[in-house]
Design a protein around this motif. Structure first.
Motif, PDB file in Angstrom:
ATOM      1  N   SER A   1     -64.520   7.555   1.733  1.00 23.76           N
ATOM      2  CA  SER A   1     -64.889   6.754   0.562  1.00 23.76           C
ATOM      3  C   SER A   1     -66.391   6.827   0.306  1.00 23.76           C
ATOM      4  O   SER A   1     -66.825   6.954  -0.849  1.00 23.76           O
ATOM      5  CB  SER A   1     -64.475   5.298   0.756  1.00 23.76           C
ATOM      6  OG  SER A   1     -63.085   5.195   0.890  1.00 23.76           O
TER       7      SER A   1
ATOM      8  N   VAL B   1     -57.586  -5.941  -6.051  1.00 25.18           N
ATOM      9  CA  VAL B   1     -56.773  -6.114  -4.840  1.00 25.18           C
ATOM     10  C   VAL B   1     -56.278  -7.550  -4.747  1.00 25.18           C
ATOM     11  O   VAL B   1     -55.111  -7.789  -4.415  1.00 25.18           O
ATOM     12  CB  VAL B   1     -57.570  -5.705  -3.580  1.00 25.18           C
ATOM     13  CG1 VAL B   1     -56.847  -6.119  -2.315  1.00 25.18           C
ATOM     14  CG2 VAL B   1     -57.828  -4.206  -3.580  1.00 25.18           C
TER      15      VAL B   1
ATOM     16  N   VAL C   1     -50.250  -6.079   0.160  1.00 22.38           N
ATOM     17  CA  VAL C   1     -51.356  -5.361  -0.480  1.00 22.38           C
ATOM     18  C   VAL C   1     -52.670  -5.724   0.213  1.00 22.38           C
ATOM     19  O   VAL C   1     -53.474  -4.848   0.539  1.00 22.38           O
ATOM     20  CB  VAL C   1     -51.421  -5.684  -1.991  1.00 22.38           C
ATOM     21  CG1 VAL C   1     -52.696  -5.135  -2.624  1.00 22.38           C
ATOM     22  CG2 VAL C   1     -50.200  -5.148  -2.704  1.00 22.38           C
ATOM     23  N   TRP C   2     -52.904  -7.008   0.433  1.00 21.59           N
ATOM     24  CA  TRP C   2     -54.145  -7.457   1.086  1.00 21.59           C
ATOM     25  C   TRP C   2     -54.211  -6.953   2.522  1.00 21.59           C
ATOM     26  O   TRP C   2     -55.261  -6.500   2.975  1.00 21.59           O
ATOM     27  CB  TRP C   2     -54.251  -8.972   1.035  1.00 21.59           C
ATOM     28  CG  TRP C   2     -55.564  -9.471   1.549  1.00 21.59           C
ATOM     29  CD1 TRP C   2     -55.804 -10.071   2.733  1.00 21.59           C
ATOM     30  CD2 TRP C   2     -56.836  -9.354   0.903  1.00 21.59           C
ATOM     31  NE1 TRP C   2     -57.142 -10.351   2.863  1.00 21.59           N
ATOM     32  CE2 TRP C   2     -57.794  -9.923   1.745  1.00 21.59           C
ATOM     33  CE3 TRP C   2     -57.247  -8.831  -0.317  1.00 21.59           C
ATOM     34  CZ2 TRP C   2     -59.147  -9.981   1.418  1.00 21.59           C
ATOM     35  CZ3 TRP C   2     -58.596  -8.899  -0.640  1.00 21.59           C
ATOM     36  CH2 TRP C   2     -59.523  -9.460   0.216  1.00 21.59           C
TER      37      TRP C   2
ATOM     38  N   VAL D   1     -62.954  -3.723  -7.697  1.00 23.32           N
ATOM     39  CA  VAL D   1     -61.966  -3.327  -6.677  1.00 23.32           C
ATOM     40  C   VAL D   1     -61.441  -4.561  -5.955  1.00 23.32           C
ATOM     41  O   VAL D   1     -60.228  -4.730  -5.780  1.00 23.32           O
ATOM     42  CB  VAL D   1     -62.581  -2.326  -5.670  1.00 23.32           C
ATOM     43  CG1 VAL D   1     -61.705  -2.164  -4.440  1.00 23.32           C
ATOM     44  CG2 VAL D   1     -62.814  -0.987  -6.337  1.00 23.32           C
ATOM     45  N   LEU D   2     -62.335  -5.437  -5.535  1.00 24.20           N
ATOM     46  CA  LEU D   2     -61.915  -6.645  -4.812  1.00 24.20           C
ATOM     47  C   LEU D   2     -61.041  -7.549  -5.680  1.00 24.20           C
ATOM     48  O   LEU D   2     -60.014  -8.061  -5.221  1.00 24.20           O
ATOM     49  CB  LEU D   2     -63.130  -7.418  -4.303  1.00 24.20           C
ATOM     50  CG  LEU D   2     -63.894  -6.760  -3.159  1.00 24.20           C
ATOM     51  CD1 LEU D   2     -65.144  -7.566  -2.827  1.00 24.20           C
ATOM     52  CD2 LEU D   2     -63.018  -6.597  -1.936  1.00 24.20           C
TER      53      LEU D   2
ATOM     54  N   TYR E   1     -57.151  -0.510   5.788  1.00 25.47           N
ATOM     55  CA  TYR E   1     -57.957   0.623   5.336  1.00 25.47           C
ATOM     56  C   TYR E   1     -59.442   0.377   5.567  1.00 25.47           C
ATOM     57  O   TYR E   1     -60.187   1.295   5.911  1.00 25.47           O
ATOM     58  CB  TYR E   1     -57.703   0.921   3.858  1.00 25.47           C
ATOM     59  CG  TYR E   1     -56.498   1.792   3.615  1.00 25.47           C
ATOM     60  CD1 TYR E   1     -56.483   3.115   4.013  1.00 25.47           C
ATOM     61  CD2 TYR E   1     -55.367   1.277   2.992  1.00 25.47           C
ATOM     62  CE1 TYR E   1     -55.386   3.920   3.797  1.00 25.47           C
ATOM     63  CE2 TYR E   1     -54.248   2.074   2.775  1.00 25.47           C
ATOM     64  CZ  TYR E   1     -54.269   3.396   3.177  1.00 25.47           C
ATOM     65  OH  TYR E   1     -53.178   4.187   2.958  1.00 25.47           O
ATOM     66  N   MET E   2     -59.893  -0.851   5.381  1.00 22.50           N
ATOM     67  CA  MET E   2     -61.307  -1.169   5.571  1.00 22.50           C
ATOM     68  C   MET E   2     -61.716  -1.103   7.043  1.00 22.50           C
ATOM     69  O   MET E   2     -62.906  -1.047   7.353  1.00 22.50           O
ATOM     70  CB  MET E   2     -61.629  -2.569   5.016  1.00 22.50           C
ATOM     71  CG  MET E   2     -61.601  -2.658   3.501  1.00 22.50           C
ATOM     72  SD  MET E   2     -62.828  -1.601   2.741  1.00 22.50           S
ATOM     73  CE  MET E   2     -61.840  -0.343   2.003  1.00 22.50           C
TER      74      MET E   2
ATOM     75  N   ASN F   1     -52.791  -4.278   3.790  1.00 22.55           N
ATOM     76  CA  ASN F   1     -53.066  -2.834   3.754  1.00 22.55           C
ATOM     77  C   ASN F   1     -54.530  -2.554   3.422  1.00 22.55           C
ATOM     78  O   ASN F   1     -55.142  -1.657   4.007  1.00 22.55           O
ATOM     79  CB  ASN F   1     -52.156  -2.130   2.746  1.00 22.55           C
ATOM     80  CG  ASN F   1     -50.732  -2.040   3.229  1.00 22.55           C
ATOM     81  OD1 ASN F   1     -50.455  -2.119   4.422  1.00 22.55           O
ATOM     82  ND2 ASN F   1     -49.806  -1.903   2.291  1.00 22.55           N
ATOM     83  N   PHE F   2     -55.081  -3.330   2.500  1.00 20.45           N
ATOM     84  CA  PHE F   2     -56.486  -3.171   2.141  1.00 20.45           C
ATOM     85  C   PHE F   2     -57.371  -3.414   3.362  1.00 20.45           C
ATOM     86  O   PHE F   2     -58.293  -2.639   3.637  1.00 20.45           O
ATOM     87  CB  PHE F   2     -56.846  -4.134   1.005  1.00 20.45           C
ATOM     88  CG  PHE F   2     -58.298  -4.089   0.614  1.00 20.45           C
ATOM     89  CD1 PHE F   2     -58.811  -3.020  -0.093  1.00 20.45           C
ATOM     90  CD2 PHE F   2     -59.152  -5.133   0.946  1.00 20.45           C
ATOM     91  CE1 PHE F   2     -60.144  -2.975  -0.463  1.00 20.45           C
ATOM     92  CE2 PHE F   2     -60.485  -5.103   0.586  1.00 20.45           C
ATOM     93  CZ  PHE F   2     -60.988  -4.016  -0.121  1.00 20.45           C
TER      94      PHE F   2
END
Length: 149
Positions: free
Chosen positions: A116, A89, A99-100, A85-86, A106-107, A102-103
């Protein structure tokens, strides 16, 4: 007790290759059907490694080995999935920095993290229990059938 390192290595290699193969298949299938294939690499790898163990050791795993296989396979499977996953991303973030971002957002979202975690446990617990059962009574039955005189 036998060293289980080579069996863990076999599991990792098989699981990694099968994940790639299943990933290609999932990309070609409708999303409603694709989710079913999530556990296939784990299950197929687990069965192949059990067969290798039985052939090489000519016996079923002991209770201690059964626990080590169950915990070890789960740790290997989920660790390489998280790393995947990492890496995924990061690859997509190279062409789009959003993208980063947004990731990371979310985290930081507790609801997303809880959802999750629940989804992960819904797959992780059954896989652990299946492995534990399969490397116990089922492995004993398989060994008895394979090596009966």
């Amino acid at each position: 007790m036998t060293s289980l390192s080579k069996y863990f290595l076999w599991f990792f290699m098989l699981c990694l290759v099968l994940t790639m193969v299943v990933g290609v298949l999932v990309a070609l299938l409708p999303s409603q059907i694709a989710g079913i294939f999530t556990a296939l690499p784990y299950l197929i790898s687990m069965l192949i490694v059990l067969h290798l163990f039985l052939k090489q050791q000519k016996r079923a795993p002991s209770k201690a080995e059964q626990k080590k296989f169950s915990i070890g396979f789960s740790l290997i499977f989920w660790t390489y999935n998280f790393i995947g996953v990492l890496v995924g991303v990061m690859i997509f973030a190279r062409s789009d920095a959003e993208v980063w971002n947004n990731f990371l957002l979310y985290m930081q979202n507790p609801q997303f993290l809880m959802l999750s975690l629940i989804m992960l446990l819904m797959l992780a617990i059954p896989l652990f229990l299946i492995t534990y059962w399969f490397y116990g009574k089922q492995a004993q039955r398989m060994a008895a059938k394979m090596f009966e005189n």
